[in-house]
Design a protein around this motif. Structure first.
Motif, PDB file in Angstrom:
ATOM      1  N   GLU A 160       0.831  -1.206   0.000  1.00  0.00           N
ATOM      2  CA  GLU A 160       0.000   0.000   0.000  1.00  0.00           C
ATOM      3  C   GLU A 160       0.869   1.262   0.000  1.00  0.00           C
ATOM      4  N   THR A 161       1.960   1.226   0.760  1.00  0.00           N
ATOM      5  CA  THR A 161       2.865   2.379   0.808  1.00  0.00           C
ATOM      6  C   THR A 161       3.539   2.610  -0.539  1.00  0.00           C
ATOM      7  N   LEU A 162       4.011   1.536  -1.164  1.00  0.00           N
ATOM      8  CA  LEU A 162       4.694   1.656  -2.453  1.00  0.00           C
ATOM      9  C   LEU A 162       3.759   2.197  -3.528  1.00  0.00           C
ATOM     10  N   LEU A 163       2.504   1.737  -3.523  1.00  0.00           N
ATOM     11  CA  LEU A 163       1.551   2.168  -4.536  1.00  0.00           C
ATOM     12  C   LEU A 163       1.101   3.615  -4.343  1.00  0.00           C
ATOM     13  N   ARG A 164       1.255   4.138  -3.146  1.00  0.00           N
ATOM     14  CA  ARG A 164       0.845   5.518  -2.871  1.00  0.00           C
ATOM     15  C   ARG A 164       2.036   6.480  -2.852  1.00  0.00           C
ATOM     16  N   SER A 165       3.228   5.979  -3.061  1.00  0.00           N
ATOM     17  CA  SER A 165       4.416   6.826  -2.968  1.00  0.00           C
ATOM     18  C   SER A 165       4.803   7.394  -4.333  1.00  0.00           C
ATOM     19  N   THR A 166       5.642   8.419  -4.312  1.00  0.00           N
ATOM     20  CA  THR A 166       6.152   9.016  -5.540  1.00  0.00           C
ATOM     21  C   THR A 166       7.448   8.309  -5.950  1.00  0.00           C
ATOM     22  N   HIS A 167       7.874   8.585  -7.177  1.00  0.00           N
ATOM     23  CA  HIS A 167       9.142   8.023  -7.664  1.00  0.00           C
ATOM     24  C   HIS A 167      10.283   8.391  -6.716  1.00  0.00           C
ATOM     25  N   ALA A 168      10.327   9.632  -6.293  1.00  0.00           N
ATOM     26  CA  ALA A 168      11.408  10.094  -5.414  1.00  0.00           C
ATOM     27  C   ALA A 168      11.385   9.362  -4.076  1.00  0.00           C
ATOM     28  N   GLU A 169      10.192   9.125  -3.551  1.00  0.00           N
ATOM     29  CA  GLU A 169      10.085   8.427  -2.261  1.00  0.00           C
ATOM     30  C   GLU A 169      10.537   6.974  -2.383  1.00  0.00           C
ATOM     31  N   ARG A 170      10.169   6.317  -3.477  1.00  0.00           N
ATOM     32  CA  ARG A 170      10.605   4.929  -3.666  1.00  0.00           C
ATOM     33  C   ARG A 170      12.112   4.858  -3.902  1.00  0.00           C
ATOM     34  N   ALA A 171      12.621   5.807  -4.683  1.00  0.00           N
ATOM     35  CA  ALA A 171      14.057   5.820  -4.987  1.00  0.00           C
ATOM     36  C   ALA A 171      14.899   6.067  -3.734  1.00  0.00           C
ATOM     37  N   ALA A 172      14.308   6.723  -2.747  1.00  0.00           N
ATOM     38  CA  ALA A 172      15.041   7.048  -1.517  1.00  0.00           C
ATOM     39  C   ALA A 172      15.141   5.871  -0.553  1.00  0.00           C
ATOM     40  N   ILE A 173      14.432   4.776  -0.824  1.00  0.00           N
ATOM     41  CA  ILE A 173      14.522   3.591   0.031  1.00  0.00           C
ATOM     42  C   ILE A 173      15.926   3.006  -0.116  1.00  0.00           C
ATOM     43  N   PRO A 174      16.674   2.849   0.967  1.00  0.00           N
ATOM     44  CA  PRO A 174      18.093   2.465   0.871  1.00  0.00           C
ATOM     45  C   PRO A 174      18.357   1.148   0.144  1.00  0.00           C
ATOM     46  N   SER A 175      17.444   0.200   0.250  1.00  0.00           N
ATOM     47  CA  SER A 175      17.658  -1.123  -0.347  1.00  0.00           C
ATOM     48  C   SER A 175      17.083  -1.247  -1.755  1.00  0.00           C
ATOM     49  N   MET A 176      16.559  -0.163  -2.310  1.00  0.00           N
ATOM     50  CA  MET A 176      15.891  -0.205  -3.609  1.00  0.00           C
ATOM     51  C   MET A 176      16.895  -0.097  -4.753  1.00  0.00           C
ATOM     52  N   HIS A 177      16.890  -1.098  -5.646  1.00  0.00           N
ATOM     53  CA  HIS A 177      17.712  -1.006  -6.846  1.00  0.00           C
ATOM     54  C   HIS A 177      17.083   0.028  -7.779  1.00  0.00           C
ATOM     55  N   PRO A 178      17.890   0.907  -8.385  1.00  0.00           N
ATOM     56  CA  PRO A 178      17.328   1.944  -9.263  1.00  0.00           C
ATOM     57  C   PRO A 178      16.440   1.385 -10.377  1.00  0.00           C
ATOM     58  N   GLY A 179      16.761   0.186 -10.865  1.00  0.00           N
ATOM     59  CA  GLY A 179      15.981  -0.409 -11.937  1.00  0.00           C
ATOM     60  C   GLY A 179      14.622  -0.936 -11.506  1.00  0.00           C
ATOM     61  N   ARG A 180      14.356  -0.950 -10.194  1.00  0.00           N
ATOM     62  CA  ARG A 180      13.078  -1.463  -9.693  1.00  0.00           C
ATOM     63  C   ARG A 180      12.133  -0.363  -9.219  1.00  0.00           C
ATOM     64  N   VAL A 181      12.604   0.866  -9.200  1.00  0.00           N
ATOM     65  CA  VAL A 181      11.824   1.960  -8.619  1.00  0.00           C
ATOM     66  C   VAL A 181      10.441   2.071  -9.252  1.00  0.00           C
ATOM     67  N   ASP A 182      10.363   1.976 -10.568  1.00  0.00           N
ATOM     68  CA  ASP A 182       9.094   2.175 -11.264  1.00  0.00           C
ATOM     69  C   ASP A 182       8.203   0.939 -11.304  1.00  0.00           C
ATOM     70  N   VAL A 183       8.750  -0.239 -11.033  1.00  0.00           N
ATOM     71  CA  VAL A 183       7.957  -1.470 -11.187  1.00  0.00           C
ATOM     72  C   VAL A 183       7.696  -2.207  -9.872  1.00  0.00           C
ATOM     73  N   ILE A 184       8.276  -1.737  -8.777  1.00  0.00           N
ATOM     74  CA  ILE A 184       8.156  -2.465  -7.513  1.00  0.00           C
ATOM     75  C   ILE A 184       6.725  -2.476  -6.981  1.00  0.00           C
ATOM     76  N   GLY A 185       5.963  -1.416  -7.240  1.00  0.00           N
ATOM     77  CA  GLY A 185       4.580  -1.384  -6.751  1.00  0.00           C
ATOM     78  C   GLY A 185       3.752  -2.507  -7.340  1.00  0.00           C
ATOM     79  N   ALA A 186       3.858  -2.703  -8.643  1.00  0.00           N
ATOM     80  CA  ALA A 186       3.120  -3.781  -9.306  1.00  0.00           C
ATOM     81  C   ALA A 186       3.617  -5.141  -8.835  1.00  0.00           C
ATOM     82  N   GLY A 187       4.930  -5.282  -8.670  1.00  0.00           N
ATOM     83  CA  GLY A 187       5.479  -6.557  -8.213  1.00  0.00           C
ATOM     84  C   GLY A 187       5.011  -6.919  -6.815  1.00  0.00           C
ATOM     85  N   ALA A 188       4.999  -5.928  -5.922  1.00  0.00           N
ATOM     86  CA  ALA A 188       4.523  -6.174  -4.557  1.00  0.00           C
ATOM     87  C   ALA A 188       3.038  -6.534  -4.556  1.00  0.00           C
ATOM     88  N   LEU A 189       2.264  -5.925  -5.449  1.00  0.00           N
ATOM     89  CA  LEU A 189       0.838  -6.221  -5.524  1.00  0.00           C
ATOM     90  C   LEU A 189       0.596  -7.652  -6.007  1.00  0.00           C
TER      91      LEU A 189
END
Length: 321
Positions: free
Chosen positions: A254-283
């Motif tokens: 729910e957090t990932l789907l409601r967050s902005t690109h910048a907020e997801r990119a700021a997650i320390p463990s987030m690979h840059p290549g997953r920032v735009d697709v992680i919400g769908a993957g988590a769903l």
């Protein structure tokens, strides 16, 4: 020990494993394991073709991997290509490029073969554990597809369906060439509907209801685990065989789907290549857990790549099928 190399080329990433395999003991010792986001499946769902820039990114990674394989002196190499190259009209161009660089022809395997490799890679080392009830449901959430396998010592049923994180993002969460940031309720509902239909399809051939332990594979799942643990950086050892509760997966999704690109990119463990697709993957992961009533997911860093490596170490046993 046999020194083997395995390459898994998926829709979003290409990965390499060079390892020493001992079929007698079931031990697979990593010498080099790496991943590069190449987004080979860029636009495939829409155009039916592999984009020139996506091919070049993939070939560049192959050149890097060729040097690593040579450095370690691997005796055998197997290159497996999955969803994107299975779907593309111009996959012959991809095959020729890989053959020129690595000297082997990529095997464009079926979704069912993909599922078998994922199951072997994820469960071979779980054999001696008595805290994880069988049968397992192994789910490998890739970029273009998700594989479902139910089994214990042997596979009981397997199915691949087209609900990967890249495919769902490009199909429902992109407007005017850019990912909607964040998506609206209608877009999320459209992703959900596709996932639910695919789960219905998977359930026709895979006994999902028999599963007693859910084992989750690939970057969407491992990233959710990293977020759940608040890791300061991506840490394979902390993630491998971690357990994430259903409530935590729901909260993170729910957090990932409601967050902005910048907020997801700021997650320390987030690979840059997953920032735009992680919400769908988590769903996708959340929907699977809801469908089977799973209270937790066991996260594995060992997946199709390890299964491919074992198939190279035991070619007569695993490649014959």
């Amino acid at each position: 020990m046999t020194r083997v190399a395995a390459v898994d080329c998926g829709t979003n990433s290409i990965r390499l494993l060079v390892a020493d395999a001992d079929p007698e003991t079931g031990e697979l010792v990593d010498l080099d394991r790496r991943m590069t986001i190449v987004r080979l499946g860029q636009g495939v769902d829409r155009t039916g073709r592999l984009a020139p820039e996506a091919l070049e990114r993939t070939f560049a990674a192959c050149r890097e991997y060729a040097a690593v394989i040579k450095e370690h002196g691997a005796e055998r190499l197997r290159f497996v290509a999955t969803s994107a190259s299975r779907d593309a009209e111009n996959r012959d161009e991809f095959v020729r490029g890989v053959l020129d660089i690595l000297g082997v022809e990529p095997e464009v395997i079926s979704g069912e073969q993909e599922a078998e490799f994922s199951f072997t890679g994820a469960t071979r080392e779980l054999a001696g554990r008595d805290d994880l009830a069988k049968p397992y449901l192994v789910v490998d959430i890739g970029g273009g597809s998700t594989e479902f396998v139910v089994g214990d010592d042997h596979v009981r049923g397997a199915r691949s369906v087209d609900i990967g994180c890249v495919r769902m993002t490009e199909r429902h969460l992109v407007r005017d060439g850019a990912v909607v940031d964040p998506p609206g309720d209608e877009q999320i509902a459209a992703v959900r509907a596709d996932i639910e239909a695919a789960l219905d399809l998977a359930g026709e051939t895979v006994p999902l209801g028999e599963a007693r332990t859910l084992v989750g594979l690939a970057g969407s799942v491992t990233t959710v685990s990293a977020i759940a643990q608040n890791l300061p950086a991506y840490d394979t050892e902390a993630i491998h065989h971690s357990r994430v509760s259903y409530d935590r997966v729901r909260e993170i999704t729910e957090t990932l789907l409601r967050s902005t690109h910048a907020e997801r990119a700021a997650i320390p463990s987030m690979h840059p290549g997953r920032v735009d697709v992680i919400g769908a993957g988590a769903l996708v992961l959340l929907s699977i857990m809801e469908r089977i009533g799973a209270t937790e997911v066991v996260v594995s860093e060992h997946d199709i790549l390890d299964g491919i490596a074992w198939s190279v170490a035991q070619p007569s046993a695993e490649q014959a099928g």
